[in-house]
Design a protein around this motif. Structure first.
Motif, short mmCIF file in Angstrom:
data_model
loop_
_atom_site.label_atom_id
_atom_site.label_comp_id
_atom_site.label_asym_id
_atom_site.label_seq_id
_atom_site.Cartn_x
_atom_site.Cartn_y
_atom_site.Cartn_z
N ARG A 1 -10.88 20.01 4.04
CA ARG A 1 -12.23 19.70 3.58
C ARG A 1 -13.27 20.66 4.17
O ARG A 1 -14.27 20.96 3.52
N THR A 2 -13.06 21.11 5.40
CA THR A 2 -14.08 21.94 6.04
C THR A 2 -13.82 23.44 5.90
O THR A 2 -14.77 24.24 5.93
N MET A 3 -12.55 23.83 5.75
CA MET A 3 -12.23 25.26 5.69
C MET A 3 -11.49 25.67 4.42
O MET A 3 -11.28 26.85 4.19
N GLY A 4 -11.09 24.68 3.62
CA GLY A 4 -10.32 24.99 2.41
C GLY A 4 -8.94 25.52 2.72
O GLY A 4 -8.36 26.28 1.94
N ARG A 5 -8.37 25.11 3.88
CA ARG A 5 -7.06 25.61 4.29
C ARG A 5 -6.08 24.45 4.48
O ARG A 5 -6.41 23.45 5.10
N ARG A 6 -4.87 24.62 3.96
CA ARG A 6 -3.79 23.68 4.20
C ARG A 6 -3.07 24.11 5.48
O ARG A 6 -2.34 25.08 5.49
N VAL A 7 -3.32 23.41 6.57
CA VAL A 7 -2.79 23.87 7.86
C VAL A 7 -1.46 23.22 8.22
O VAL A 7 -0.69 23.77 9.01
N VAL A 8 -1.18 22.04 7.69
CA VAL A 8 0.11 21.39 7.93
C VAL A 8 0.60 20.80 6.60
O VAL A 8 -0.20 20.33 5.80
N PRO A 9 1.91 20.81 6.36
CA PRO A 9 2.43 20.28 5.09
C PRO A 9 2.47 18.76 5.08
O PRO A 9 2.81 18.12 6.08
N LEU A 10 2.10 18.16 3.95
CA LEU A 10 2.17 16.71 3.78
C LEU A 10 3.42 16.29 3.02
O LEU A 10 3.76 15.11 3.01
N PHE B 1 0.83 -1.21 0.00
CA PHE B 1 0.00 0.00 0.00
C PHE B 1 0.86 1.26 0.00
O PHE B 1 0.50 2.29 -0.57
N ALA B 2 2.03 1.18 0.68
CA ALA B 2 2.92 2.36 0.77
C ALA B 2 3.43 2.79 -0.60
O ALA B 2 3.65 3.98 -0.83
N VAL B 3 3.62 1.82 -1.50
CA VAL B 3 4.10 2.16 -2.84
C VAL B 3 3.08 3.05 -3.56
O VAL B 3 3.42 4.09 -4.12
N ALA B 4 1.79 2.63 -3.51
CA ALA B 4 0.74 3.45 -4.13
C ALA B 4 0.56 4.76 -3.39
O ALA B 4 0.31 5.81 -4.00
N ALA B 5 0.72 4.74 -2.07
CA ALA B 5 0.57 5.96 -1.27
C ALA B 5 1.62 6.99 -1.60
O ALA B 5 1.41 8.19 -1.45
N ALA B 6 2.77 6.53 -2.11
CA ALA B 6 3.87 7.44 -2.44
C ALA B 6 3.54 8.35 -3.61
O ALA B 6 4.26 9.31 -3.87
N THR B 7 2.44 8.08 -4.32
CA THR B 7 2.01 8.98 -5.39
C THR B 7 1.15 10.13 -4.87
O THR B 7 0.79 11.02 -5.63
N HIS B 8 0.79 10.09 -3.58
CA HIS B 8 -0.09 11.11 -3.00
C HIS B 8 0.68 12.23 -2.31
O HIS B 8 0.45 13.41 -2.56
N ASN B 9 1.56 11.86 -1.38
CA ASN B 9 2.33 12.84 -0.62
C ASN B 9 3.45 12.10 0.11
O ASN B 9 3.70 10.92 -0.17
N THR B 10 4.12 12.77 1.05
CA THR B 10 5.21 12.14 1.80
C THR B 10 4.72 11.44 3.06
O THR B 10 5.16 10.33 3.38
N VAL B 11 3.80 12.04 3.78
CA VAL B 11 3.40 11.53 5.09
C VAL B 11 2.66 10.20 4.99
O VAL B 11 2.86 9.30 5.82
N LEU B 12 1.82 10.04 3.98
CA LEU B 12 1.02 8.82 3.86
C LEU B 12 1.87 7.56 3.70
O LEU B 12 1.67 6.59 4.44
N PRO B 13 2.85 7.51 2.78
CA PRO B 13 3.67 6.30 2.70
C PRO B 13 4.51 6.06 3.95
O PRO B 13 4.73 4.91 4.35
N VAL B 14 4.98 7.13 4.59
CA VAL B 14 5.74 6.96 5.83
C VAL B 14 4.86 6.32 6.90
O VAL B 14 5.30 5.43 7.65
N THR B 15 3.60 6.75 6.96
CA THR B 15 2.66 6.17 7.93
C THR B 15 2.49 4.67 7.68
O THR B 15 2.55 3.86 8.62
N LEU B 16 2.28 4.30 6.43
CA LEU B 16 2.08 2.88 6.10
C LEU B 16 3.35 2.06 6.32
O LEU B 16 3.28 0.89 6.73
N LEU B 17 4.50 2.65 6.08
CA LEU B 17 5.75 1.95 6.36
C LEU B 17 5.94 1.73 7.86
O LEU B 17 6.45 0.69 8.29
#
Length: 205
Positions: free
Chosen positions: A183-192, A121-137
């Protein structure tokens, strides 16, 4: 390049809520509860109920809702770990009742299978951002350590796995914060962070 905020309900009657919000919430709560039990902070009773409801039911619902929005990645990830969490309380119940009890090596094999899945799953997640594949790893490493600990009977490995899984829970919380406010405010509050691989236009978790 500036991100375009998601359309509000007022501007798009067809807009649907993102099932990833409850999926991440379920993962965070179930993982945190289970690993605190593993570290001796609380009992297995809380793992049974919280794991079954938040880890199991909530994540499966998120996975099935992802199907209806055409999100293959989250459809399989949330369903996979949702059913994992439905099985785990069953293992606990079997141990209490002495009925189809699953302990030791078989339980370690079960965890190892999901560690391998998390890497895929981490391989596919690596096409989204940095934090998601690190989480799955982190999920993969944590489950692998707990699995080897179950095979070898080494408690220290299980403890190390629990700590890595707590880190995965913290990263999932980070993803949830980003997704919720975007999703609720349209704001990027933390970098991924940037994706590691090309292939997806979805920067969210």
């Amino acid at each position: 390049m500036t991100d375009t905020p998601p359309p509000s309900i007022a501007t798009s009657a067809m807009r649907r809520a993102d099932p990833g919000l409850i999926g991440l919430l379920g993962f965070v709560i179930a993982t945190l509860t289970a690993q605190l039990e593993h570290l001796g902070v609380q009992t297995e009773s809380s793992v049974f109920w919280v794991g079954a409801v938040f880890g199991g039911v909530v994540q499966v619902i998120a996975g099935m809702l992802s199907y209806f929005v055409g999100d293959d990645f989250h459809f399989i990830v949330y369903n996979a770990f949702g059913w994992y969490w439905i099985c785990m309380p069953g293992f606990l119940l079997g141990g209490e009742l002495g009925f189809f009890e699953v302990t030791g090596t078989p339980r370690g094999v079960f965890s190892l299978m999901f560690a391998i899945l998390a890497v895929g799953f981490a391989v596919a997640a690596a096409t989204h951002n940095t934090v998601l594949p690190v989480t799955l790893l982190c999920v993969a490493v944590g489950l692998a350590l707990e699995s080897v600990g179950a095979f070898a009977g080494i408690d220290a490995l299980g403890t190390a796995g629990a700590i890595v899984l707590l880190l995965a829970s913290a990263l999932a919380t980070y993803l949830l914060i980003e997704k919720f406010y975007w999703r609720t405010m349209g704001r990027r509050v933390v970098p991924l962070g940037p994706p590691w691989l090309a292939g997806s236009t979805d920067r969210e978790s």
